[in-house]
Enzyme design. Structure first.
Site, short mmCIF file in Angstrom:
data_model
loop_
_atom_site.label_atom_id
_atom_site.label_comp_id
_atom_site.label_asym_id
_atom_site.label_seq_id
_atom_site.Cartn_x
_atom_site.Cartn_y
_atom_site.Cartn_z
N LYS A 111 0.81 -1.22 0.00
CA LYS A 111 0.00 0.00 0.00
C LYS A 111 0.84 1.26 0.00
O LYS A 111 0.41 2.31 -0.49
CB LYS A 111 -0.94 0.02 1.21
CG LYS A 111 -2.08 -0.99 1.11
CD LYS A 111 -3.16 -0.68 2.13
CE LYS A 111 -4.29 -1.69 2.05
NZ LYS A 111 -5.32 -1.45 3.07
N LYS A 194 -4.89 -10.58 -6.54
CA LYS A 194 -6.13 -10.86 -5.80
C LYS A 194 -7.23 -9.89 -6.21
O LYS A 194 -6.94 -8.76 -6.61
CB LYS A 194 -5.87 -10.90 -4.30
CG LYS A 194 -5.82 -9.57 -3.64
CD LYS A 194 -5.70 -9.68 -2.11
CE LYS A 194 -5.58 -8.26 -1.59
NZ LYS A 194 -5.28 -8.07 -0.22
N LYS A 197 -10.83 -4.17 -4.01
CA LYS A 197 -11.71 -3.01 -4.16
C LYS A 197 -11.05 -1.92 -4.96
O LYS A 197 -11.72 -1.10 -5.58
CB LYS A 197 -12.03 -2.45 -2.77
CG LYS A 197 -12.90 -3.32 -1.90
CD LYS A 197 -12.85 -2.75 -0.49
CE LYS A 197 -13.82 -3.45 0.43
NZ LYS A 197 -13.53 -3.06 1.84
P1 AMP Z 1 -11.02 -5.44 3.08
O1 AMP Z 1 -11.73 -5.30 1.79
O2 AMP Z 1 -9.53 -5.29 2.92
O3 AMP Z 1 -11.58 -4.60 4.18
O4 AMP Z 1 -11.22 -6.95 3.53
C1 AMP Z 1 -12.33 -7.43 4.26
C2 AMP Z 1 -12.32 -8.93 4.39
O5 AMP Z 1 -12.40 -9.55 3.10
C3 AMP Z 1 -11.02 -9.50 5.02
O6 AMP Z 1 -11.36 -10.60 5.85
C4 AMP Z 1 -10.23 -9.95 3.83
O7 AMP Z 1 -9.33 -11.00 4.15
C5 AMP Z 1 -11.32 -10.45 2.90
N1 AMP Z 1 -10.88 -10.36 1.49
C6 AMP Z 1 -10.57 -9.22 0.79
N2 AMP Z 1 -10.21 -9.50 -0.47
C7 AMP Z 1 -10.30 -10.86 -0.59
C8 AMP Z 1 -10.07 -11.77 -1.67
N3 AMP Z 1 -9.69 -11.35 -2.89
N4 AMP Z 1 -10.26 -13.10 -1.44
C9 AMP Z 1 -10.66 -13.54 -0.22
N5 AMP Z 1 -10.89 -12.73 0.84
C10 AMP Z 1 -10.72 -11.41 0.66
#
Ligand code: AMP
Ligand code: TRP
Length: 332
Positions: A111, A194, A197
């Site tokens: 990041k 991966k 968002k």
């Molecule tokens: P975030 O969008 O970073 O706030 O992530 C929220 C939750 O979604 C966390 O538990 C992450 O580990 C999960 N997560 C985010 N992106 C992925 C992905 N591409 N595959 C699986 N889990 C994800």
């Protein structure tokens, strides 16, 4: 009863990775644990956010939790900034965290980009705030996607450092729960990245609010290779895009990858993608529709957050007092 804490950042574009890697697993866990599900708005602020969008996305994540099947009467749902203990405990835990531990964090490196000196202190301290989130409630289990594993190991190390320093067993060492087959959902455009968002291409992800036409378009455009699907799981090795689509299919259908390949092995992607569109529309469609309905009902969403903030605030305040007593901070 064991306690779960987990959270999602209100940064928009909630996607299939958030759903399969995290939120969907929480729905199954809510019966067996005391669950606290947070919208981590303070974490979102570690990168620049527009204030109106941040408010909107905070309500949207709340709506996603409820639309996905989390029961706001049985679980505590709230946004992080309403409970002061998160920031307060993060400071206290920061005094016990060596820089060497933070320097290992791969997410910070990703990041922060190339110009590390321009990255904010908040981004650097992000994992300490995350440890504070979990430890403020003395949570025992933390269900997340695979990308959060390193942060959870750090949270365990910080809990251990506190317990050793003050010769106590006050903080339980939180256990990661990385559940299901889709612990790391990959981009639909590039099987080596991966699903995220922040990817600038909306075609890289299925958003939780996408309608049927959009889901169909994105799946049809998803990158694949020219070979037909293999009949065995081993045949997915070295074929990241195929592996990703099969894993998504299997997880959405509640089947194993071997079982899915038993049905589609030897078939062309065009046929498999048609079945994946139907499955994705059937499973995500109703959740997206409910999310849009709830997001429009601001009063309902805000009432859930208010109730959650009260309950989380009570636990947080009680634990903060205990932590202060252990650390020798006078409460006159
Ligand atoms: P975030 O969008 O970073 O706030 O992530 C929220 C939750 O979604 C966390 O538990 C992450 O580990 C999960 N997560 C985010 N992106 C992925 C992905 N591409 N595959 C699986 N889990 C994800
Ligand atoms: N860092 C997590 C993510 O981006 C979100 C998060 C913040 C979290 N605090 C947490 C997850 C505490 C689990 C527990 O995915």
């Amino acid at each position: 009863m064991n306690r779960i804490f987990s959270g999602v950042q209100p940064t928009g574009n909630l996607h299939l990775g958030n759903y399969l890697g995290a939120i969907r697993n929480w729905v199954k866990l809510q019966k067996d644990y005391d669950c606290i599900f947070c919208i981590v708005d303070l974490h979102a602020l570690t990168l620049p956010q527009n204030p109106d969008e941040l408010r909107k996305h905070t309500r949207e994540v709340t709506a996603a939790y409820v639309a996905a099947g989390i029961d706001p009467d049985a679980c505590t749902i709230f946004n992080q900034s309403t409970v002061p203990g998160h920031s307060e405990l993060a400071w206290l835990l920061g005094t016990l965290t060596p820089l060497g531990w933070l320097n290992r964090m791969t997410q910070f490196k990703e990041k922060a980009g190339k110009q590390k000196d321009n990255a904010g202190l908040g981004l650097y301290a992000y994992p300490v705030l995350m440890a504070a989130d979990i430890l403020l409630y003395k949570a025992t289990h933390v269900p997340v996607g695979e990308d959060q594993k390193q942060h959870l190991e750090l949270a365990r190390d910080i809990a251990g450092a506190f317990n050793r320093r003050f010769e106590t067993d006050y903080f339980p060492l939180p256990e990661p729960q990385i559940l299901g087959e889709a612990t790391r959902v990959m981009s639909l455009r590039d099987g080596s990245k991966k699903m995220s968002k922040s990817d600038e291409s909306d075609y890289s992800r299925l958003n939780m609010t996408d309608d049927a036409d959009t889901i169909a378009q994105k799946v049809r455009k998803a990158r694949t290779d020219p070979e037909p699907l293999p009949s065995e799981v081993d045949g997915l090795a070295g074929r990241p895009e195929a592996d990703n689509l099969v894993t998504i299919f299997a997880t959405l259908a509640g089947r194993s990858r071997a079982d899915v390949l038993g049905e589609f092995g030897g078939k062309l992607f065009s046929e498999f993608k048609g079945a994946l569109v139907d499955l994705a529309v059937a499973t995500l469609g109703p959740i997206g529709a409910e999310m849009r309905r709830l997001t429009a009902d601001t009063a309902y969403v805000d009432a859930i957050l208010k109730r959650g903030a009260e309950r989380a605030g009570e636990i947080g305040a009680r634990h903060m007092n205990e932590v202060k007593d252990i650390m020798g901070l006078l409460r006159p």
